[in-house]
Design a protein around this motif. Structure first.
Motif, PDB file in Angstrom:
ATOM      1  N   PRO A  48       0.835  -1.195   0.000  1.00  0.00           N
ATOM      2  CA  PRO A  48       0.000   0.000   0.000  1.00  0.00           C
ATOM      3  C   PRO A  48       0.877   1.255   0.000  1.00  0.00           C
ATOM      4  O   PRO A  48       1.936   1.288   0.630  1.00  0.00           O
ATOM      5  CB  PRO A  48      -0.779  -0.107   1.315  1.00  0.00           C
ATOM      6  N   GLY A 102       0.588   5.585   0.339  1.00  0.00           N
ATOM      7  CA  GLY A 102      -0.225   6.781   0.594  1.00  0.00           C
ATOM      8  C   GLY A 102       0.382   7.986  -0.105  1.00  0.00           C
ATOM      9  O   GLY A 102       0.135   8.257  -1.271  1.00  0.00           O
ATOM     10  N   SER A 127       5.708   9.340   2.291  1.00  0.00           N
ATOM     11  CA  SER A 127       6.558  10.203   3.121  1.00  0.00           C
ATOM     12  C   SER A 127       7.161   9.472   4.314  1.00  0.00           C
ATOM     13  O   SER A 127       7.806  10.089   5.165  1.00  0.00           O
ATOM     14  CB  SER A 127       5.764  11.425   3.608  1.00  0.00           C
ATOM     15  N   HIS A 155       9.370   1.877   4.367  1.00  0.00           N
ATOM     16  CA  HIS A 155       8.059   1.209   4.454  1.00  0.00           C
ATOM     17  C   HIS A 155       7.458   0.873   3.091  1.00  0.00           C
ATOM     18  O   HIS A 155       6.862  -0.186   2.913  1.00  0.00           O
ATOM     19  CB  HIS A 155       7.032   2.114   5.145  1.00  0.00           C
ATOM     20  N   THR A 206       0.991   3.880  10.135  1.00  0.00           N
ATOM     21  CA  THR A 206       2.243   4.062  10.882  1.00  0.00           C
ATOM     22  C   THR A 206       1.994   4.545  12.318  1.00  0.00           C
ATOM     23  O   THR A 206       2.937   4.841  13.034  1.00  0.00           O
ATOM     24  CB  THR A 206       3.148   5.106  10.191  1.00  0.00           C
ATOM     25  N   ALA A 252       2.272  10.529  14.601  1.00  0.00           N
ATOM     26  CA  ALA A 252       2.005  11.475  15.689  1.00  0.00           C
ATOM     27  C   ALA A 252       2.264  12.889  15.168  1.00  0.00           C
ATOM     28  O   ALA A 252       1.540  13.374  14.326  1.00  0.00           O
ATOM     29  CB  ALA A 252       2.853  11.123  16.887  1.00  0.00           C
ATOM     30  N   GLU A 281       7.249   7.329  16.560  1.00  0.00           N
ATOM     31  CA  GLU A 281       6.169   7.698  15.637  1.00  0.00           C
ATOM     32  C   GLU A 281       6.392   7.265  14.187  1.00  0.00           C
ATOM     33  O   GLU A 281       5.442   7.179  13.425  1.00  0.00           O
ATOM     34  CB  GLU A 281       5.927   9.220  15.671  1.00  0.00           C
ATOM     35  N   HIS A 282       7.613   6.997  13.768  1.00  0.00           N
ATOM     36  CA  HIS A 282       7.836   6.687  12.347  1.00  0.00           C
ATOM     37  C   HIS A 282       7.503   5.250  11.994  1.00  0.00           C
ATOM     38  O   HIS A 282       7.200   4.942  10.850  1.00  0.00           O
ATOM     39  CB  HIS A 282       9.301   6.954  11.949  1.00  0.00           C
TER      40      HIS A 282
HETATM   41  C1  FAD Z   1       9.650  16.047   6.379  1.00  0.00           C
HETATM   42  C2  FAD Z   1       8.963  14.925   7.096  1.00  0.00           C
HETATM   43  C3  FAD Z   1       8.531  15.126   8.399  1.00  0.00           C
HETATM   44  C4  FAD Z   1       7.869  14.095   9.079  1.00  0.00           C
HETATM   45  N1  FAD Z   1       7.438  14.320  10.357  1.00  0.00           N
HETATM   46  C5  FAD Z   1       6.739  13.360  10.992  1.00  0.00           C
HETATM   47  C6  FAD Z   1       6.217  13.591  12.300  1.00  0.00           C
HETATM   48  O1  FAD Z   1       6.387  14.657  12.887  1.00  0.00           O
HETATM   49  N2  FAD Z   1       5.512  12.591  12.884  1.00  0.00           N
HETATM   50  C7  FAD Z   1       5.291  11.393  12.263  1.00  0.00           C
HETATM   51  O2  FAD Z   1       4.618  10.533  12.832  1.00  0.00           O
HETATM   52  N3  FAD Z   1       5.810  11.135  11.051  1.00  0.00           N
HETATM   53  C8  FAD Z   1       6.510  12.081  10.397  1.00  0.00           C
HETATM   54  N4  FAD Z   1       7.007  11.836   9.155  1.00  0.00           N
HETATM   55  C9  FAD Z   1       6.839  10.500   8.550  1.00  0.00           C
HETATM   56  C10 FAD Z   1       5.592  10.338   7.654  1.00  0.00           C
HETATM   57  O3  FAD Z   1       5.054  11.567   7.238  1.00  0.00           O
HETATM   58  C11 FAD Z   1       4.545   9.517   8.383  1.00  0.00           C
HETATM   59  O4  FAD Z   1       5.034   8.220   8.638  1.00  0.00           O
HETATM   60  C12 FAD Z   1       3.208   9.398   7.637  1.00  0.00           C
HETATM   61  O5  FAD Z   1       2.272   8.804   8.485  1.00  0.00           O
HETATM   62  C13 FAD Z   1       3.306   8.580   6.345  1.00  0.00           C
HETATM   63  O6  FAD Z   1       2.125   8.803   5.586  1.00  0.00           O
HETATM   64  P1  FAD Z   1       2.122   8.554   4.019  1.00  0.00           P
HETATM   65  O7  FAD Z   1       0.764   8.862   3.507  1.00  0.00           O
HETATM   66  O8  FAD Z   1       3.235   9.252   3.367  1.00  0.00           O
HETATM   67  O9  FAD Z   1       2.326   6.983   4.014  1.00  0.00           O
HETATM   68  P2  FAD Z   1       3.297   6.111   3.105  1.00  0.00           P
HETATM   69  O10 FAD Z   1       4.697   6.542   3.311  1.00  0.00           O
HETATM   70  O11 FAD Z   1       2.794   6.090   1.724  1.00  0.00           O
HETATM   71  O12 FAD Z   1       3.069   4.678   3.764  1.00  0.00           O
HETATM   72  C14 FAD Z   1       3.501   4.432   5.075  1.00  0.00           C
HETATM   73  C15 FAD Z   1       3.169   3.001   5.474  1.00  0.00           C
HETATM   74  O13 FAD Z   1       1.773   2.837   5.549  1.00  0.00           O
HETATM   75  C16 FAD Z   1       1.332   1.810   4.653  1.00  0.00           C
HETATM   76  N5  FAD Z   1       0.055   2.268   4.117  1.00  0.00           N
HETATM   77  C17 FAD Z   1      -0.199   3.401   3.419  1.00  0.00           C
HETATM   78  N6  FAD Z   1      -1.505   3.472   3.131  1.00  0.00           N
HETATM   79  C18 FAD Z   1      -2.079   2.351   3.645  1.00  0.00           C
HETATM   80  C19 FAD Z   1      -3.398   1.837   3.656  1.00  0.00           C
HETATM   81  N7  FAD Z   1      -4.410   2.483   3.089  1.00  0.00           N
HETATM   82  N8  FAD Z   1      -3.622   0.654   4.263  1.00  0.00           N
HETATM   83  C20 FAD Z   1      -2.625  -0.031   4.858  1.00  0.00           C
HETATM   84  N9  FAD Z   1      -1.354   0.406   4.870  1.00  0.00           N
HETATM   85  C21 FAD Z   1      -1.094   1.591   4.276  1.00  0.00           C
HETATM   86  C22 FAD Z   1       2.420   1.676   3.621  1.00  0.00           C
HETATM   87  O14 FAD Z   1       2.459   0.404   3.043  1.00  0.00           O
HETATM   88  C23 FAD Z   1       3.643   1.956   4.475  1.00  0.00           C
HETATM   89  O15 FAD Z   1       4.001   0.795   5.175  1.00  0.00           O
HETATM   90  C24 FAD Z   1       7.673  12.852   8.448  1.00  0.00           C
HETATM   91  C25 FAD Z   1       8.128  12.647   7.144  1.00  0.00           C
HETATM   92  C26 FAD Z   1       8.759  13.668   6.470  1.00  0.00           C
HETATM   93  C27 FAD Z   1       9.219  13.429   5.067  1.00  0.00           C
END
Ligand code: FAD
Length: 482
Positions: A67, A69, A72, A77, A143, A146, A412-413
């Protein structure tokens, strides 16, 4: 492979099934140091029924499904290390049902948190989970994301009241509901939150939302050293009921922001604080207490900002920090730590991290959600293979310290592929329960294989050592890392 693409095109319009190299490359890497791998095919479903049919097909053919999203996440992941299907939720981004009086909203998982808040704002409502990137709600749930406001509101798991998901064989399930609490048996919603796409694919979320506060104030303070930031953060968290955010940045992080954003913030260990609520008097009382605590430890309050645009400007230092650090180091290839420790251990953990960086001679930058005892050391990688080795050792030392002091390898990551050994160590004997849960939900190990639970732990002959899908790893096709 041709058969797979043809079968997918029977499930959805052919323009939503892509085998183009550039689309596959976009789904091959994240912001981390992990080596990219191309998926065989990227699909863009629009409905839960399509997701269900895709998984039924993948399950029958034993094809990995990852999957996606917004991509990020920071620990590899979304990298399809065994090829297969990248399932991009960008087109499942509808708000389905907003119930302002129940304080709940139901949305498809591809909606981003920014889009959600743009929908909620006119109703005087907001959703507080705010990872630095404009992540998708599905990625955030998967994930257990947070961010800065988790200090007051908690991480994603606290806000997901119910969800719709598709399990590995294509069956659609529903967990939880719209009630604000439930004690109904095993908590499947809580299990799927944080499961990183390894147990099921989430398609819809029912989320708890909140009224926007009337009064908000932000404070910018500098402290004599990083340990003092940790100490103040602990005291403020314990003493200020109106605290919403308590964040730290070290001087390297501030300098990176100044260089990249052309700002001139003092190059010192920095604390950013936000207080919010409906009662001006309560906030003013907490503000006075905060100023006293900061002054008592030799810190300087640089600004107290009440107006919204001033606050946005101030918070942009923190929100832009991670990308500024990457731009300043001229590489997005960073190893990033994510430990969280009990508040009373934060000063020691920061001190230990600083000493570790010095020992390894690495110019890392630190940012963190200090009020939650969670901080990130960003370790830039240069061109030498030894850079990765040094950064990983440094990361490991920071993790070992956290584990020895009641903390966790990931605040949180999440685990992805980068923290599996740390998770194994952290869970100890209970790690075998994780393996059992994975086997139960995903018998054929097709859901985001190689993440959270290692292939060798599952004894999966197909995936061990690259395995059956090895032909999907076409390194020569990959664009170079930026
Ligand atoms: C500049 C920057 C700052 C950040 N700051 C934070 C922060 O302060 N706090 C924090 O928690 N994180 C932070 N992150 C990390 C990131 O933004 C988070 O982990 C976020 O939740 C990922 O969301 P995404 O949509 O990009 O998921 P993706 O990266 O696309 O996917 C993340 C994971 O979720 C799974 N997934 C995605 N969609 C689904 C679905 N529908 N069903 C089942 N599994 C799914 C994917 O397979 C993967 O394992 C940061 C990242 C960056 C680049």
């Amino acid at each position: 492979m041709t058969n797979l693409v043809a079968a997918l095109k029977e499930i959805m319009d052919s323009d939503r099934v892509s085998t183009g190299t550039s689309i596959r490359a976009q789904h091959s890497r994240d912001y981390s140091y992990h080596r990219p791998c191309l998926p065989d095919v990227v699909v863009f479903p629009e409905t839960t029924e399509e997701v269900s049919r895709i998984l039924a097909l993948a399950s029958a053919e034993r094809i990995p499904v990852v999957p996606f999203g917004q991509g990020s996440s920071l620990e590899g992941h979304i990298i399809p290390i065994h090829g297969g299907i990248s399932l991009d939720f960008g087109r499942m981004n509808r708000l389905i049902d907003l119930q302002p009086h129940d304080l709940t909203v139901r949305a498809q998982v591809g909606m981003t948190r920014g889009e959600l808040n743009r929908n909620l704002g006119p109703h005087g409502l907001f959703f507080p989970v705010d990872p630095g990137a404009d992540a998708s709600l599905g990625g955030m749930a998967a994930t257990n994301a947070a961010g800065s406001e988790a200090l007051r509101y908690g991480a994603m798991r606290r806000h997901v009241l119910g969800l719709e998901a598709v399990v590995a064989n294509g069956t659609i399930i529903h967990t939880g509901g719209r009630a604000l609490k439930s004690s109904a048996g095993y908590d499947l919603t809580g299990l799927l939150v944080g499961s990183e796409g390894t147990l099921a694919v989430i398609t819809e979320l029912t989320l708890r939302i909140y009224g926007l506060p009337d009064q908000v104030v932000a404070v910018h303070a500098t402290l004599p050293n990083l340990a003092a930031v940790g100490e103040v953060a602990g005291e403020l968290t314990a003493l200020l009921p109106t605290a919403t955010r308590i964040e730290l940045m070290d001087s390297h992080a501030i300098e990176a922001v100044n260089r990249i954003e052309h700002t001139q913030y003092p190059s010192s260990p920095t604390l950013l604080l936000e207080l919010s609520g409906q009662q001006q008097a309560a906030i003013q009382g907490d503000l006075d207490t905060a100023q006293e605590i900061i002054a008592a430890i030799g810190g300087t309050v640089r600004a107290v900002v009440w107006d919204a645009s001033g606050r946005d400007r101030l918070w942009s230092i923190r929100h832009r920090a991670a990308l500024a650090i990457m731009a300043d180091a001229r590489t997005s290839r960073h190893v990033s730590t994510d430990v969280a420790v009990p508040l009373t251990e934060l000063v020691g953990a920061l001190d230990h991290a600083q000493t570790t960086l010095n020992q390894w001679g690495i110019r890392g930058a630190m940012v963190g959600h200090a009020g939650d005892g969670n901080f990130h050391v960003m370790l830039p990688l240069g061109d030498f293979p030894s850079d990765l080795e040094r950064a990983r050792r440094c990361q490991d030392a920071i993790v070992q310290y956290a584990l020895a002091h009641g903390g966790t390898c990931s605040g949180e990551h999440g685990i992805g592929m980068g923290k599996i050994s740390a998770l194994r160590q952290e869970r100890g004997a209970a790690y075998s329960l994780l393996i059992g849960i994975k086997r139960l939900w995903d018998t054929n190990n097709i859901l985001n294989p190689g993440k959270v639970v290692a292939a060798d732990a599952l004894n999966d002959p197909l995936l061990e050592g690259g395995g059956f899908f090895k032909e999907a790893l076409r390194e020569k096709d990959l664009p170079k890392n930026p």
